[in-house]
Motif scaffolding. Structure first.
Motif, PDB file in Angstrom:
ATOM      1  N   UNK A   1       0.825  -1.204   0.000  1.00 15.11           N
ATOM      2  CA  UNK A   1       0.000   0.000   0.000  1.00 15.11           C
ATOM      3  C   UNK A   1       0.863   1.258   0.000  1.00 15.11           C
ATOM      4  N   UNK A   2       2.024   1.210   0.657  1.00 19.28           N
ATOM      5  CA  UNK A   2       2.958   2.346   0.602  1.00 19.28           C
ATOM      6  C   UNK A   2       3.373   2.599  -0.840  1.00 19.28           C
ATOM      7  N   UNK A   3       3.702   1.521  -1.557  1.00 19.70           N
ATOM      8  CA  UNK A   3       4.088   1.648  -2.969  1.00 19.70           C
ATOM      9  C   UNK A   3       2.967   2.292  -3.771  1.00 19.70           C
ATOM     10  N   UNK A   4       1.754   1.881  -3.521  1.00 17.05           N
ATOM     11  CA  UNK A   4       0.593   2.447  -4.230  1.00 17.05           C
ATOM     12  C   UNK A   4       0.450   3.939  -3.948  1.00 17.05           C
ATOM     13  N   UNK A   5       0.555   4.331  -2.695  1.00 13.21           N
ATOM     14  CA  UNK A   5       0.298   5.725  -2.330  1.00 13.21           C
ATOM     15  C   UNK A   5       1.409   6.648  -2.814  1.00 13.21           C
ATOM     16  N   UNK A   6       2.636   6.153  -2.879  1.00 11.91           N
ATOM     17  CA  UNK A   6       3.736   6.995  -3.346  1.00 11.91           C
ATOM     18  C   UNK A   6       3.757   7.075  -4.876  1.00 11.91           C
ATOM     19  N   UNK A   7       3.548   5.937  -5.532  1.00  8.13           N
ATOM     20  CA  UNK A   7       3.644   5.899  -6.997  1.00  8.13           C
ATOM     21  C   UNK A   7       2.373   6.377  -7.683  1.00  8.13           C
ATOM     22  N   UNK A   8       1.237   6.280  -6.987  1.00  7.21           N
ATOM     23  CA  UNK A   8      -0.026   6.678  -7.584  1.00  7.21           C
ATOM     24  C   UNK A   8      -0.681   5.611  -8.429  1.00  7.21           C
ATOM     25  N   UNK A   9      -0.104   4.402  -8.450  1.00  6.64           N
ATOM     26  CA  UNK A   9      -0.708   3.288  -9.183  1.00  6.64           C
ATOM     27  C   UNK A   9      -0.788   2.065  -8.278  1.00  6.64           C
ATOM     28  N   UNK A  10      -1.635   1.120  -8.628  1.00 10.03           N
ATOM     29  CA  UNK A  10      -1.782  -0.095  -7.835  1.00 10.03           C
ATOM     30  C   UNK A  10      -0.444  -0.834  -7.723  1.00 10.03           C
ATOM     31  N   UNK A  11      -0.266  -1.500  -6.601  1.00 12.12           N
ATOM     32  CA  UNK A  11       0.958  -2.286  -6.394  1.00 12.12           C
ATOM     33  C   UNK A  11       1.203  -3.244  -7.553  1.00 12.12           C
ATOM     34  N   UNK A  12       0.179  -3.964  -7.966  1.00 12.40           N
ATOM     35  CA  UNK A  12       0.348  -4.964  -9.026  1.00 12.40           C
ATOM     36  C   UNK A  12       0.790  -4.322 -10.332  1.00 12.40           C
ATOM     37  N   UNK A  13       0.250  -3.156 -10.648  1.00 15.58           N
ATOM     38  CA  UNK A  13       0.644  -2.471 -11.885  1.00 15.58           C
ATOM     39  C   UNK A  13       2.081  -1.976 -11.782  1.00 15.58           C
ATOM     40  N   UNK A  14       2.490  -1.534 -10.603  1.00 14.17           N
ATOM     41  CA  UNK A  14       3.884  -1.108 -10.411  1.00 14.17           C
ATOM     42  C   UNK A  14       4.831  -2.276 -10.653  1.00 14.17           C
ATOM     43  N   UNK A  15       4.524  -3.423 -10.076  1.00  9.75           N
ATOM     44  CA  UNK A  15       5.389  -4.598 -10.251  1.00  9.75           C
ATOM     45  C   UNK A  15       5.464  -4.989 -11.725  1.00  9.75           C
ATOM     46  N   UNK A  16       4.345  -4.944 -12.408  1.00  4.78           N
ATOM     47  CA  UNK A  16       4.326  -5.335 -13.815  1.00  4.78           C
ATOM     48  C   UNK A  16       5.112  -4.351 -14.687  1.00  4.78           C
ATOM     49  N   UNK A  17       4.823  -3.058 -14.543  1.00  2.00           N
ATOM     50  CA  UNK A  17       5.399  -2.074 -15.456  1.00  2.00           C
ATOM     51  C   UNK A  17       6.818  -1.658 -15.092  1.00  2.00           C
TER      52      UNK A  17
ATOM     53  N   UNK B   1       3.170 -12.696 -13.844  1.00  4.98           N
ATOM     54  CA  UNK B   1       2.121 -11.751 -13.466  1.00  4.98           C
ATOM     55  C   UNK B   1       2.188 -11.501 -11.966  1.00  4.98           C
ATOM     56  N   UNK B   2       1.865 -10.272 -11.538  1.00  9.19           N
ATOM     57  CA  UNK B   2       1.908  -9.954 -10.105  1.00  9.19           C
ATOM     58  C   UNK B   2       0.742 -10.514  -9.309  1.00  9.19           C
ATOM     59  N   UNK B   3      -0.245 -11.085 -10.005  1.00 10.46           N
ATOM     60  CA  UNK B   3      -1.390 -11.705  -9.345  1.00 10.46           C
ATOM     61  C   UNK B   3      -2.031 -12.679 -10.317  1.00 10.46           C
ATOM     62  N   UNK B   4      -2.683 -13.697  -9.784  1.00 10.24           N
ATOM     63  CA  UNK B   4      -3.283 -14.730 -10.635  1.00 10.24           C
ATOM     64  C   UNK B   4      -4.239 -14.119 -11.652  1.00 10.24           C
ATOM     65  N   UNK B   5      -5.032 -13.153 -11.221  1.00  7.27           N
ATOM     66  CA  UNK B   5      -6.013 -12.559 -12.104  1.00  7.27           C
ATOM     67  C   UNK B   5      -5.424 -11.758 -13.242  1.00  7.27           C
TER      68      UNK B   5
ATOM     69  N   UNK C   1       2.832 -13.155  -6.712  1.00  7.35           N
ATOM     70  CA  UNK C   1       3.404 -13.304  -8.055  1.00  7.35           C
ATOM     71  C   UNK C   1       3.335 -14.744  -8.554  1.00  7.35           C
ATOM     72  N   UNK C   2       3.018 -14.883  -9.841  1.00  5.40           N
ATOM     73  CA  UNK C   2       3.131 -16.149 -10.568  1.00  5.40           C
ATOM     74  C   UNK C   2       4.268 -15.997 -11.569  1.00  5.40           C
ATOM     75  N   UNK C   3       5.176 -16.987 -11.588  1.00  9.97           N
ATOM     76  CA  UNK C   3       6.294 -16.896 -12.512  1.00  9.97           C
ATOM     77  C   UNK C   3       6.765 -18.295 -12.899  1.00  9.97           C
ATOM     78  N   UNK C   4       7.726 -18.338 -13.808  1.00  2.00           N
ATOM     79  CA  UNK C   4       8.230 -19.600 -14.358  1.00  2.00           C
ATOM     80  C   UNK C   4       9.731 -19.707 -14.156  1.00  2.00           C
ATOM     81  N   UNK C   5      10.256 -20.875 -14.400  1.00  5.30           N
ATOM     82  CA  UNK C   5      11.700 -21.077 -14.301  1.00  5.30           C
ATOM     83  C   UNK C   5      12.432 -20.155 -15.266  1.00  5.30           C
TER      84      UNK C   5
END
Length: 524
Positions: A189-205, A217-221, A257-261
């Motif tokens: 939530x700190x990441x979200x409030x400082x960056x202005x975007x959702x945590x998952x979008x920050x991790x992705x982008x 992907x940062x989340x299954x969905x 996070x979901x990821x592969x080898x």
């Protein structure tokens, strides 16, 4: 996310290894042989392994099946839930913001989340960003995890912020290591409030996309292509069965996070390259200073003057999203991860320019994520030979027998107590815990039932055990978590409160029933 099956790290028995080990490491074909032997001898559905050495990916491959129901094969691109290995990504995201001078590691959490409240006003005021990541809050192991385990609860991020004030500390602030998931959720939530975007979008982008981790992907969905995902499995009573995928968006920053080898080999390489990536390492994800801060011991876990003979290990500590220890004279960075039916391990030895990731989709799966990691690491060092597969078999048998002996004894007592007539009216009612919310004890067709109103999967029949204690058999079976419920009664025999604890000695620490203080709130 959770560090499941902590007892496996206490294994110290030595055996003779069937594989020739040397300082050159196992070849790719030797890793194949080791994994195939593991799949033959241990209850494991699928495995994926990545090994990087000296700046190159020397092994990235999948084995076994993604699902015992479909028979789909695991390959190097099969996505697994990496669970608490996500925590290093969360720390890296904060490191990026530190490098951009948008925050400091020592900034206070309340600067960004004013509604954040700990169990003590002084601690609330002085709790820093680093404190969110270092498992030294003073709260107990897995405190509050019942808000996120099992999945399906309706707890929100605001509930998390408020929950800490009701938790009972087990140590002084910043003095003791106790693993925590909820504070990493706050970090997200700190990441979200400082960056202005959702945590998952920050991790992705800001992390996954730049590194070319295109399948992750940062989340299954948020997985784009769901045609190659490992399904979780559980091994119980001699049967390996597929279970439900753990889904809870609240936990993304702690273990989503979901990821592969193949994708995680890129994560290993950027770690070994001090945050640099690109064809000529011309790009920088996070600075070397930030990495040093993440890899620096912040919380002591253990220290011994006389080390163990095998790995000469003196200390174990926690950094920012990484566990740190010495290993045959080298510094080892590592982390484990686990959600129901998924276990993983990430390990880096910077001085050897070596990184290993093992992903599995079975619990306990013969502890393959742990034993395969150590078999590969051993092959780069001059250490005693050890048969890790045999060790895993014996450890699994001990664990199963221990659980069986305790649980069987409890349910035997329940069976013998069936003849005792119990007046349920003394126990029926609504009870409430300050952070977990309300539960109801109800009678249904002559049976006593426990129902959590905010975590519906925690519903189960209550069986009389002894005195005022009942054993609860949950409808939820993806992980073994049956629990005792002991009623405290007034002088008229009417229940006034409930205390709980897990039945199995190997219950995962995230089922922190013992932290609940359920007080009757109805007027009956």
């Amino acid at each position: 996310m959770r560090k499941v099956f902590l007892s496996i790290f206490l294994i110290v028995t030595v055996f003779v290894n069937n594989y020739k080990l040397n300082a050159q490491g196992l070849t790719s074909s030797q890793i194949d042989s080791l994994v195939n032997s593991t799949l033959e001898k241990l209850p494991q559905a699928g495995i994926a392994i990545a090994v990087v050495k000296d700046g190159k990916v020397i092994h990235s491959k999948g084995y076994g099946v993604a699902s015992v129901e479909t028979g789909q094969k695991v390959d190097e691109n099969t996505l697994f839930a990496i669970a608490s290995n996500t925590k290093a990504f969360t720390s890296a995201a904060l490191a990026i913001l530190v490098d951009e001078n948008k925050l400091s590691w020592n900034d206070k959490v309340v600067q960004y989340i004013p509604e954040f409240k700990m169990y003590d006003p002084y601690i609330t005021k002085h709790f820093t960003i680093q404190d969110l990541l270092t498992h030294r809050s003073g709260l107990g192991l897995g405190a509050g995890d019942l808000m996120i385990f099992p999945d399906g609860s309706d707890f929100t991020i605001q509930d998390v912020f408020k929950s800490f004030q009701f938790q009972i500390p087990v140590s002084e602030f910043r003095t003791q290591y106790d693993y925590d998931n909820l504070l990493y959720i706050v970090a997200g939530e700190v990441i979200k409030r400082i960056s202005g975007i959702e945590y998952t979008l920050f991790i992705k982008t800001r992390i996954l996309d730049p590194l070319g981790m295109i399948n992750s992907a940062p989340a299954f969905g948020m997985i784009n292509k769901k045609s190659n995902i490992a399904a979780p499995h559980s091994f119980e009573k001699g049967v390996l069965r597929q279970i439900n995928t753990y889904l809870h968006d609240l936990t993304n920053a702690a273990g989503g996070i979901y990821s592969s080898a193949d994708d995680l080999s890129k994560w290993l390489l950027i770690q070994l390259n001090n945050g640099k990536y690109g064809g000529n390492l011309e790009k920088q994800l996070f600075s070397e200073n930030a990495q040093q801060e993440m890899w620096k011991p912040h919380t002591n876990k253990s220290f011994k003057i006389i080390p163990d003979k095998r790995y000469k290990n003196h200390f174990s500590a926690y950094g920012l999203g990484w566990e740190i220890s010495d290993y045959c004279g080298y510094i080892k960075l590592s982390h484990g991860g686990g959600v129901p039916g998924m276990l993983s391990q990430t390990t880096i030895i910077p001085e050897l320019n070596l990184g290993v990731v093992v992903l599995t989709n079975s619990q306990p799966g013969g502890l393959s994520y742990f034993t395969l990691t150590w078999a590969i690491l051993d092959s780069y060092l001059d250490v005693e030979k050890r048969d890790w597969i045999k060790l895993a078999e014996q450890s699994l048998n001990r664990m199963q027998n221990n659980v069986d002996s305790v649980s069987v004894a409890v349910w035997d007592t329940v069976e013998k107590s069936k003849a005792k007539k119990i007046d349920f009216n003394y126990y029926l009612g609504t009870y409430e815990d300050n952070w977990f919310g309300k539960v109801e004890i109800v009678e249904n067709n002559g049976e006593l039932w426990f129902k959590s109103l905010r975590s519906p999967k925690l519903t189960g029949q209550m069986f009389y055990y002894k005195d005022t204690t009942f054993a609860i058999k949950w409808n939820y079976t993806d992980m073994p978590c049956d629990a005792f419920a002991t009623f405290n009664c007034n002088t008229k025999g009417k229940a006034t409160s409930i205390k709980m604890k897990g039945i199995s000695p190997n219950i995962d620490f995230s089922f922190d029933f013992q932290d609940l203080n359920l007080i009757r709130v109805d007027k009956n």
